[in-house]
Design a protein around this motif. Sequence first.
Motif, PDB file in Angstrom:
ATOM      1  N   PHE A 207      38.390   9.968  43.748  1.00 13.79           N
ATOM      2  CA  PHE A 207      38.489   9.199  44.990  1.00 13.79           C
ATOM      3  C   PHE A 207      39.944   8.864  45.243  1.00 13.79           C
ATOM      4  O   PHE A 207      40.620   8.284  44.389  1.00 13.79           O
ATOM      5  N   GLY A 208      40.446   9.246  46.415  1.00 15.21           N
ATOM      6  CA  GLY A 208      41.831   8.962  46.766  1.00 15.21           C
ATOM      7  C   GLY A 208      41.942   7.758  47.675  1.00 15.21           C
ATOM      8  O   GLY A 208      41.144   7.589  48.601  1.00 15.21           O
ATOM      9  N   ILE A 209      42.932   6.909  47.411  1.00 15.42           N
ATOM     10  CA  ILE A 209      43.094   5.696  48.212  1.00 15.42           C
ATOM     11  C   ILE A 209      44.571   5.359  48.343  1.00 15.42           C
ATOM     12  O   ILE A 209      45.374   5.643  47.446  1.00 15.42           O
ATOM     13  N   TYR A 210      44.949   4.768  49.474  1.00 18.59           N
ATOM     14  CA  TYR A 210      46.316   4.328  49.726  1.00 18.59           C
ATOM     15  C   TYR A 210      46.338   2.798  49.670  1.00 18.59           C
ATOM     16  O   TYR A 210      45.913   2.142  50.628  1.00 18.59           O
ATOM     17  N   PRO A 211      46.813   2.213  48.583  1.00 17.99           N
ATOM     18  CA  PRO A 211      46.767   0.759  48.432  1.00 17.99           C
ATOM     19  C   PRO A 211      47.532  -0.006  49.510  1.00 17.99           C
ATOM     20  O   PRO A 211      47.203  -1.161  49.789  1.00 17.99           O
ATOM     21  N   GLU A 212      48.545   0.627  50.123  1.00 17.81           N
ATOM     22  CA  GLU A 212      49.304  -0.057  51.171  1.00 17.81           C
ATOM     23  C   GLU A 212      48.450  -0.263  52.427  1.00 17.81           C
ATOM     24  O   GLU A 212      48.785  -1.091  53.272  1.00 17.81           O
ATOM     25  N   GLY A 213      47.390   0.516  52.567  1.00 14.37           N
ATOM     26  CA  GLY A 213      46.488   0.346  53.695  1.00 14.37           C
ATOM     27  C   GLY A 213      46.865   1.102  54.947  1.00 14.37           C
ATOM     28  O   GLY A 213      46.041   1.302  55.829  1.00 14.37           O
ATOM     29  N   THR A 214      48.115   1.533  55.046  1.00 11.43           N
ATOM     30  CA  THR A 214      48.597   2.277  56.202  1.00 11.43           C
ATOM     31  C   THR A 214      49.873   2.990  55.798  1.00 11.43           C
ATOM     32  O   THR A 214      50.438   2.727  54.735  1.00 11.43           O
ATOM     33  N   ARG A 215      50.341   3.889  56.654  1.00  5.02           N
ATOM     34  CA  ARG A 215      51.566   4.617  56.339  1.00  5.02           C
ATOM     35  C   ARG A 215      52.784   3.698  56.385  1.00  5.02           C
ATOM     36  O   ARG A 215      52.864   2.783  57.213  1.00  5.02           O
ATOM     37  N   SER A 216      53.733   3.968  55.505  1.00  2.00           N
ATOM     38  CA  SER A 216      54.980   3.214  55.506  1.00  2.00           C
ATOM     39  C   SER A 216      55.727   3.487  56.809  1.00  2.00           C
ATOM     40  O   SER A 216      55.868   4.639  57.216  1.00  2.00           O
ATOM     41  N   PRO A 217      56.225   2.437  57.474  1.00  2.00           N
ATOM     42  CA  PRO A 217      56.940   2.653  58.736  1.00  2.00           C
ATOM     43  C   PRO A 217      58.377   3.129  58.558  1.00  2.00           C
ATOM     44  O   PRO A 217      58.992   3.597  59.520  1.00  2.00           O
ATOM     45  N   ASP A 218      58.902   3.026  57.344  1.00  3.51           N
ATOM     46  CA  ASP A 218      60.330   3.347  57.160  1.00  3.51           C
ATOM     47  C   ASP A 218      60.647   4.013  55.819  1.00  3.51           C
ATOM     48  O   ASP A 218      61.803   4.063  55.415  1.00  3.51           O
ATOM     49  N   GLY A 219      59.633   4.517  55.131  1.00  8.09           N
ATOM     50  CA  GLY A 219      59.878   5.213  53.873  1.00  8.09           C
ATOM     51  C   GLY A 219      59.947   4.314  52.650  1.00  8.09           C
ATOM     52  O   GLY A 219      60.050   4.823  51.527  1.00  8.09           O
ATOM     53  N   ARG A 220      59.868   3.012  52.846  1.00 10.51           N
ATOM     54  CA  ARG A 220      59.868   2.098  51.708  1.00 10.51           C
ATOM     55  C   ARG A 220      58.440   1.857  51.232  1.00 10.51           C
ATOM     56  O   ARG A 220      57.479   2.164  51.933  1.00 10.51           O
ATOM     57  N   LEU A 221      58.301   1.326  50.030  1.00  9.68           N
ATOM     58  CA  LEU A 221      56.983   1.051  49.449  1.00  9.68           C
ATOM     59  C   LEU A 221      56.630  -0.411  49.698  1.00  9.68           C
ATOM     60  O   LEU A 221      57.414  -1.314  49.380  1.00  9.68           O
ATOM     61  N   TYR A 222      55.441  -0.635  50.255  1.00 10.33           N
ATOM     62  CA  TYR A 222      55.048  -1.994  50.615  1.00 10.33           C
ATOM     63  C   TYR A 222      53.956  -2.539  49.693  1.00 10.33           C
ATOM     64  O   TYR A 222      53.338  -1.803  48.916  1.00 10.33           O
ATOM     65  N   ARG A 223      53.735  -3.817  49.810  1.00 11.75           N
ATOM     66  CA  ARG A 223      52.779  -4.522  48.960  1.00 11.75           C
ATOM     67  C   ARG A 223      51.380  -3.913  49.082  1.00 11.75           C
ATOM     68  O   ARG A 223      50.919  -3.621  50.182  1.00 11.75           O
ATOM     69  N   GLY A 224      50.722  -3.728  47.969  1.00 11.49           N
ATOM     70  CA  GLY A 224      49.373  -3.172  47.975  1.00 11.49           C
ATOM     71  C   GLY A 224      48.336  -4.218  48.343  1.00 11.49           C
ATOM     72  O   GLY A 224      48.455  -5.389  47.974  1.00 11.49           O
ATOM     73  N   LYS A 225      47.319  -3.795  49.069  1.00 14.38           N
ATOM     74  CA  LYS A 225      46.224  -4.690  49.432  1.00 14.38           C
ATOM     75  C   LYS A 225      45.191  -4.693  48.307  1.00 14.38           C
ATOM     76  O   LYS A 225      44.678  -3.625  47.938  1.00 14.38           O
ATOM     77  N   PRO A 226      44.842  -5.849  47.767  1.00  9.50           N
ATOM     78  CA  PRO A 226      43.967  -5.910  46.588  1.00  9.50           C
ATOM     79  C   PRO A 226      42.487  -5.715  46.893  1.00  9.50           C
ATOM     80  O   PRO A 226      41.695  -5.453  45.983  1.00  9.50           O
ATOM     81  N   GLY A 227      42.088  -5.819  48.161  1.00  6.99           N
ATOM     82  CA  GLY A 227      40.670  -5.790  48.483  1.00  6.99           C
ATOM     83  C   GLY A 227      39.982  -4.463  48.265  1.00  6.99           C
ATOM     84  O   GLY A 227      38.769  -4.420  48.082  1.00  6.99           O
ATOM     85  N   GLY A 228      40.713  -3.346  48.286  1.00  7.71           N
ATOM     86  CA  GLY A 228      40.090  -2.042  48.149  1.00  7.71           C
ATOM     87  C   GLY A 228      40.257  -1.437  46.773  1.00  7.71           C
ATOM     88  O   GLY A 228      39.293  -1.306  46.008  1.00  7.71           O
ATOM     89  N   LEU A 229      41.472  -1.064  46.443  1.00  9.90           N
ATOM     90  CA  LEU A 229      41.757  -0.387  45.177  1.00  9.90           C
ATOM     91  C   LEU A 229      41.232  -1.148  43.973  1.00  9.90           C
ATOM     92  O   LEU A 229      40.470  -0.619  43.151  1.00  9.90           O
ATOM     93  N   ALA A 230      41.640  -2.404  43.836  1.00  6.09           N
ATOM     94  CA  ALA A 230      41.286  -3.164  42.641  1.00  6.09           C
ATOM     95  C   ALA A 230      39.782  -3.395  42.534  1.00  6.09           C
ATOM     96  O   ALA A 230      39.200  -3.282  41.449  1.00  6.09           O
ATOM     97  N   ARG A 231      39.138  -3.690  43.643  1.00  6.67           N
ATOM     98  CA  ARG A 231      37.692  -3.930  43.599  1.00  6.67           C
ATOM     99  C   ARG A 231      36.928  -2.672  43.213  1.00  6.67           C
ATOM    100  O   ARG A 231      35.984  -2.723  42.429  1.00  6.67           O
TER     101      ARG A 231
END
Length: 246
Positions: free
Chosen positions: A114-138
């Motif tokens: 199962f593939g998932i993007y913890p950021e929840g959406t594409r990066s707007p500027d190439g930097r890595l953003y905070r992961g959303k805990p509601g999906g991946l971790a659960r």
Amino acid sequence: MFYGVMKLTLGGSLKLAFKPWVEGLENIPAEGPAILASNHLSFSDSFFLPAVLDRKVTFIAKAEYFTSPGVKGKLTAAFFKGVGQLPVDRSGARGAGEAAIKSGLEVLARGELFGIYPEGTRSPDGRLYRGKPGGLARVALASGAPVIPVAMIDTEKIQPPGKVVPKLMSPGIRIGKPLDFSRYHGMENDRFILRSVTDEVMYEIMKLSGQEYVDIYATAAKRQIAEAKKQAEAEAREARKDQAEQ
């Protein structure tokens, strides 16, 4: 069967045209469930990653890709189904999150990837953003499946926003060692545990990708960028107006 045909045609074409390089393929288990947690730089991430893997990996995609009317809509739906993506209704954040979790658990219960993007959406500027805990971790804690961090490299440079013709270049994929969170099994409703698990995965993705880390959500960053652009455009209009009046 359709997935196999699409993988041979699309995956083969991608590898032939773009020649993606990959490190860490040995970290993908030959069988059994696993979660691939990746950074998200481009629309093409969900195509390049499956192209270099021997096993099928299932991502989730917004339901609109599967329900658009007309011939084009049907072709788009067939394409996304063929490359192993599942529709999720994103109307309402909570409903979308629950649907994504349910879909992920079903995929893992079948012993698949199962593939998932913890950021929840594409990066707007190439930097890595905070992961959303509601999906991946659960999903990880409820399923007990290992989490494999993945870093997509330079995929955003292939077709930047506004560009129709993709640039032929070699993107990269780095696959890290599996992370075991079985010690937290059954604690998927503890928000502090969810945050800790998510941050640990994001740290591994950061090490693999070499991206600058920003401790805010990508959705918030997109709003800030949009507001700044709107403000800049307003100031430019005002400046042109002042010049015209002089």
